[in-house]
Design a protein around this motif. Structure first.
Motif, mmCIF file in Angstrom:
data_model
loop_
_atom_site.group_PDB
_atom_site.id
_atom_site.type_symbol
_atom_site.label_atom_id
_atom_site.label_comp_id
_atom_site.label_asym_id
_atom_site.label_seq_id
_atom_site.Cartn_x
_atom_site.Cartn_y
_atom_site.Cartn_z
ATOM 1 N N PRO A 1 0.678 -1.077 -0.022
ATOM 2 C CA PRO A 1 0.168 0.019 -0.020
ATOM 3 C C PRO A 1 0.843 1.317 0.112
ATOM 4 C CG PRO A 1 -1.039 -1.395 1.581
ATOM 5 C CD PRO A 1 0.408 -2.115 1.109
ATOM 6 N N GLU B 1 2.080 3.704 1.697
ATOM 7 C CA GLU B 1 2.040 4.064 3.028
ATOM 8 C C GLU B 1 2.628 5.475 3.276
ATOM 9 O OE1 GLU B 1 4.856 1.424 4.421
ATOM 10 O OE2 GLU B 1 3.502 -0.215 4.686
ATOM 11 N N ASN C 1 -6.924 -1.850 1.145
ATOM 12 C CA ASN C 1 -5.798 -1.477 0.661
ATOM 13 C C ASN C 1 -5.713 -0.394 -0.393
ATOM 14 O OD1 ASN C 1 -4.567 -2.993 2.562
ATOM 15 N ND2 ASN C 1 -4.347 -4.803 1.324
#
Length: 306
Positions: free
Chosen positions: A70, A72, A126
């Motif tokens: 993902p 982040e 996600n």
């Protein structure tokens, strides 16, 4: 998001290795490598197989495309995120003005990526940010987000091959001809990381088609079709022919009519990357265009006449 695809192999498709079959369906080298090194992502008739398996008639090939790590470092922020359309593979967003596409040093929490991270976070999904077509910070309108690796690869290829067709509405200074084509190469301006200019020596080919919808004595309402997608293409081309967009802080900082560059991505047409179904989306006229566009009958028919 993880996405699963199931293919029924016909007699005509048999005798082909899975790698070649998937490559013919648009799977990129990166995706094929990922499948090769990830367990339980390639199955035939419910059983795991290697990528060099030769497909047989009536085989049922299942491909599970795992998601990447993902995004982040994109901070989720509750910002406007108008969803026009969404399915398992893509989203169409009507981007507001004053919203950059990607985070940068000076735009860390105010971008479309931040809004997307918030949207998917609220759904508990996600999130990997894949923006297919770009719009400048103050340009409003339609753009595409891909939701998985395969749709992202296919849409990126379609964009490069000019199979995603884009129309824009713009307000231009002065009266433009009724219709025409601007075929003028664009390059980065000398000593600037931002500015672009028409450059017949060093520029990359750029083509913009335009049609006049309305002239009020001072400004023209214009429908534009991009054939290429250079940075600032419409803004540079309209400035080049002597009809810059009002409110454009780089090329025509005249804010009497509008407080941002008068440009709106009004229509997207393409074939769905997975199903092949024709897709056609239009975005409403933004509020800061409405007063000027009032009374333009043809404007309300642009989706049909484009």
């Amino acid at each position: 998001m993880t996405r699963t695809f199931v293919y029924s192999i016909s007699a005509e498709e048999s005798g082909t290795k899975i790698t070649d079959y998937l490559r013919n369906h648009g799977y990129s080298r990166h995706i094929l490598t990922c499948l090769k090194h990830t367990d339980d992502t390639v199955l035939v008739n419910g059983l795991g197989v290697y990528m060099n398996y030769v497909l047989q008639p009536d085989d049922r090939l299942t491909i599970v495309i795992p998601e990447e790590t993902p995004s982040e470092h994109i901070v989720p922020v509750n910002l406007p995120f108008p969803v026009v359309y969404e399915d398992e593979d893509l989203m169409i967003i009507n981007k507001p003005s004053d919203m950059p596409i990607h985070p940068s040093i000076h735009n860390y929490e105010n971008t479309l990526a931040n809004a997307a991270a918030w949207y998917f976070g609220q759904k508990g999904e996600n999130f990997v940010y894949r923006c297919i077509n770009r719009l400048d910070r103050d340009t409003t309108g339609l753009l595409i987000l891909a939701k998985n690796r395969l749709s992202g690869a296919l849409l990126s290829r379609m964009s490069a091959e000019r199979k995603i067709h884009r129309q824009y509405l713009a307000i231009a200074t002065g009266e433009i001809p009724k219709c025409g084509t601007i075929d003028a190469p664009i390059a980065r301006a000398c000593d600037s990381a931002i500015l672009r200019q028409v450059d017949f020596v060093h520029g990359e080919r750029a083509i913009t088609h335009y049609r006049l919808l309305k002239f009020d004595g001072f400004y023209s309402l214009v429908l534009l079709q991009l054939e290429t997608g250079r940075t600032h293409q419409i803004r540079v081309h309209m400035n080049h022919i002597g009809h810059p967009l009002p409110g454009d802080y780089l090329y025509n900082p005249d804010y009497r009519l509008i407080k941002r560059q008068a440009l709106h991505s009004c229509r997207l047409t393409f074939c769905h990357p997975i199903s092949g179904k024709p897709m056609d989306f239009t975005a409403p006229i933004p509020d800061d265009f409405k007063t000027f566009a009032c009374g333009c009958v043809e404007l309300h028919q642009y989706a049909d006449n484009g």
